[in-house]
Design a protein around this motif. Structure first.
Motif, PDB file in Angstrom:
ATOM      1  N   PRO A  64     -14.663  22.491  24.324  1.00 14.57           N
ATOM      2  CA  PRO A  64     -13.924  21.459  25.056  1.00 14.57           C
ATOM      3  C   PRO A  64     -14.762  20.844  26.182  1.00 14.57           C
ATOM      4  N   LEU A  65     -14.656  19.524  26.315  1.00 17.02           N
ATOM      5  CA  LEU A  65     -15.394  18.792  27.350  1.00 17.02           C
ATOM      6  C   LEU A  65     -14.468  17.795  28.036  1.00 17.02           C
ATOM      7  N   PRO A  66     -14.775  17.464  29.294  1.00 20.64           N
ATOM      8  CA  PRO A  66     -14.065  16.350  29.921  1.00 20.64           C
ATOM      9  C   PRO A  66     -14.589  15.057  29.320  1.00 20.64           C
ATOM     10  N   HIS A  67     -13.873  13.964  29.509  1.00 20.65           N
ATOM     11  CA  HIS A  67     -14.414  12.692  29.053  1.00 20.65           C
ATOM     12  C   HIS A  67     -15.547  12.301  30.002  1.00 20.65           C
ATOM     13  N   PRO A  68     -16.676  11.844  29.479  1.00 20.80           N
ATOM     14  CA  PRO A  68     -17.815  11.516  30.331  1.00 20.80           C
ATOM     15  C   PRO A  68     -17.730  10.155  31.024  1.00 20.80           C
ATOM     16  N   SER A  69     -16.566   9.572  31.057  1.00 17.34           N
ATOM     17  CA  SER A  69     -16.380   8.252  31.659  1.00 17.34           C
ATOM     18  C   SER A  69     -16.693   8.261  33.155  1.00 17.34           C
ATOM     19  N   PRO A  70     -17.279   7.154  33.679  1.00 19.40           N
ATOM     20  CA  PRO A  70     -17.467   7.033  35.124  1.00 19.40           C
ATOM     21  C   PRO A  70     -16.142   7.129  35.882  1.00 19.40           C
ATOM     22  N   ALA A 103     -19.670   3.174  18.556  1.00 23.15           N
ATOM     23  CA  ALA A 103     -19.088   4.174  19.457  1.00 23.15           C
ATOM     24  C   ALA A 103     -20.102   4.665  20.485  1.00 23.15           C
ATOM     25  N   TRP A 104     -19.601   4.959  21.655  1.00 23.50           N
ATOM     26  CA  TRP A 104     -20.394   5.603  22.707  1.00 23.50           C
ATOM     27  C   TRP A 104     -21.621   4.801  23.130  1.00 23.50           C
ATOM     28  N   ASP A 105     -21.567   3.487  23.023  1.00 25.72           N
ATOM     29  CA  ASP A 105     -22.684   2.623  23.421  1.00 25.72           C
ATOM     30  C   ASP A 105     -22.376   2.018  24.796  1.00 25.72           C
ATOM     31  N   ASP A 106     -22.202   2.899  25.777  1.00 22.79           N
ATOM     32  CA  ASP A 106     -21.785   2.480  27.112  1.00 22.79           C
ATOM     33  C   ASP A 106     -22.157   3.587  28.105  1.00 22.79           C
ATOM     34  N   PRO A 107     -21.813   3.448  29.387  1.00 28.05           N
ATOM     35  CA  PRO A 107     -22.148   4.503  30.356  1.00 28.05           C
ATOM     36  C   PRO A 107     -21.579   5.874  29.975  1.00 28.05           C
ATOM     37  N   SER A 108     -20.390   5.910  29.386  1.00 31.58           N
ATOM     38  CA  SER A 108     -19.817   7.191  28.943  1.00 31.58           C
ATOM     39  C   SER A 108     -20.702   7.832  27.878  1.00 31.58           C
ATOM     40  N   GLY A 109     -21.171   7.025  26.949  1.00 33.92           N
ATOM     41  CA  GLY A 109     -22.031   7.536  25.880  1.00 33.92           C
ATOM     42  C   GLY A 109     -23.363   8.027  26.400  1.00 33.92           C
ATOM     43  N   TRP A 167     -25.452  15.138  28.562  1.00 33.15           N
ATOM     44  CA  TRP A 167     -24.864  16.484  28.493  1.00 33.15           C
ATOM     45  C   TRP A 167     -25.331  17.227  27.249  1.00 33.15           C
ATOM     46  N   LEU A 168     -25.435  16.507  26.138  1.00 34.44           N
ATOM     47  CA  LEU A 168     -25.809  17.133  24.866  1.00 34.44           C
ATOM     48  C   LEU A 168     -27.308  17.395  24.762  1.00 34.44           C
ATOM     49  N   GLY A 169     -28.096  16.688  25.593  1.00 34.79           N
ATOM     50  CA  GLY A 169     -29.543  16.828  25.536  1.00 34.79           C
ATOM     51  C   GLY A 169     -30.142  16.220  24.285  1.00 34.79           C
ATOM     52  N   VAL A 170     -29.578  15.079  23.841  1.00 37.22           N
ATOM     53  CA  VAL A 170     -30.061  14.432  22.617  1.00 37.22           C
ATOM     54  C   VAL A 170     -30.485  12.990  22.893  1.00 37.22           C
ATOM     55  N   THR A 171     -31.332  12.492  22.031  1.00 33.99           N
ATOM     56  CA  THR A 171     -31.773  11.100  22.103  1.00 33.99           C
ATOM     57  C   THR A 171     -30.740  10.217  21.405  1.00 33.99           C
ATOM     58  N   ASP A 172     -30.851   8.911  21.604  1.00 36.69           N
ATOM     59  CA  ASP A 172     -29.983   7.974  20.886  1.00 36.69           C
ATOM     60  C   ASP A 172     -30.155   8.152  19.380  1.00 36.69           C
ATOM     61  N   GLU A 173     -31.406   8.312  18.950  1.00 36.26           N
ATOM     62  CA  GLU A 173     -31.692   8.458  17.519  1.00 36.26           C
ATOM     63  C   GLU A 173     -31.002   9.696  16.940  1.00 36.26           C
ATOM     64  N   GLN A 174     -31.055  10.812  17.655  1.00 35.89           N
ATOM     65  CA  GLN A 174     -30.381  12.030  17.189  1.00 35.89           C
ATOM     66  C   GLN A 174     -28.863  11.833  17.175  1.00 35.89           C
ATOM     67  N   PHE A 175     -28.357  11.216  18.225  1.00 37.79           N
ATOM     68  CA  PHE A 175     -26.914  11.049  18.387  1.00 37.79           C
ATOM     69  C   PHE A 175     -26.317  10.166  17.295  1.00 37.79           C
ATOM     70  N   TYR A 176     -26.993   9.077  16.991  1.00 37.12           N
ATOM     71  CA  TYR A 176     -26.449   8.131  16.005  1.00 37.12           C
ATOM     72  C   TYR A 176     -26.845   8.453  14.567  1.00 37.12           C
ATOM     73  N   GLY A 182     -13.593   2.326  23.424  1.00 35.84           N
ATOM     74  CA  GLY A 182     -13.318   1.410  24.529  1.00 35.84           C
ATOM     75  C   GLY A 182     -13.537  -0.037  24.098  1.00 35.84           C
ATOM     76  N   ARG A 183     -13.330  -0.941  25.030  1.00 33.83           N
ATOM     77  CA  ARG A 183     -13.489  -2.368  24.732  1.00 33.83           C
ATOM     78  C   ARG A 183     -14.909  -2.688  24.258  1.00 33.83           C
ATOM     79  N   LYS A 184     -15.910  -2.122  24.940  1.00 36.69           N
ATOM     80  CA  LYS A 184     -17.296  -2.413  24.563  1.00 36.69           C
ATOM     81  C   LYS A 184     -17.603  -1.900  23.149  1.00 36.69           C
TER      82      LYS A 184
END
Length: 193
Positions: A155-161, A51-57, A63-72, A42-44
């Motif tokens: 498969p997952l939906p997009h987590p966007s607001p 990537a994924w540094d926004d409300p969607s992320g 949903w994944l049950g992970v911390t930012d540290e694990q995710f990145y 996205g723009r942000k």
């Protein structure tokens, strides 16, 4: 993999079509355990080059049950959008991902991965590309029948607001699917390779 990522990040193949110019966002190491195949940054994400540094992320990490540290941590998650650059705005949400990226880069990216245990296909563009003839008639059916695509895909939906209507219309997703997703992700990330 570092050389490939550097090459991808210099890509300008579709620059004339990008309102903010090229800024390919992709991440991973040969040891990545889970691949996130999604739509496009996205723009942000474009502005912050993350990537994924926004409300969607934030919703996705919930949903994944992970911390930012694990995710990145690129040894945990590789980030592979269908389109690597911000495609521009549409009336609602962003424009579709550019079609040049996946044919140009996805196969070579996959050839560098050695430890993948799961691919999360987020949104209809990723599902159409990766699930191919196994795909159901729509995203909702893909997500509802996620177990049919395991162990390779989830498969997952997009987590966007923007998708809040879908979420409210499909409460089974939070009740049934998210706990299964969290358990699977946890078991993969806690497995020693």
């Amino acid at each position: 993999m570092k050389k490939l990522l550097s090459e991808i990040r210099k890509c300008e193949v579709c620059s004339e079509h990008l309102p903010l110019g090229p800024r390919p966002i992709v991440a991973g190491t040969k040891n990545a355990k889970i691949v996130l195949v999604s739509q496009a940054p996205g723009r942000k994400a474009h502005e912050h080059n993350k990537a994924w540094d926004d409300p969607s992320g934030r919703k996705l990490r919930e949903w994944l049950g992970v911390t930012d540290e694990q995710f990145y941590n690129p040894d945990n998650f590789a980030i592979l959008p269908m389109g690597f650059c911000f495609p521009g705005k549409a009336k609602t949400g962003d424009l579709p991902p550019r079609k040049e990226c996946a044919p140009l880069w996805h196969d070579v990216f996959w050839s560098h991965l050695e430890q993948v245990q799961l691919t999360l296909v987020i949104g209809k563009y990723a599902q159409d590309h990766y699930l191919k003839e196994l795909s159901k008639k729509n995203l909702t059916e893909n997500v509802a029948n996620y177990h049919e695509f395991l162990p390779e895909f989830f498969p997952l939906p997009h987590p966007s607001p923007v998708n809040r209507f879908w979420m409210s219309k499909n409460p089974w997703f939070d009740i049934d699917v998210v706990p299964e997703l969290k358990n699977l992700v946890s078991s993969i990330l806690n497995t020693k390779t």
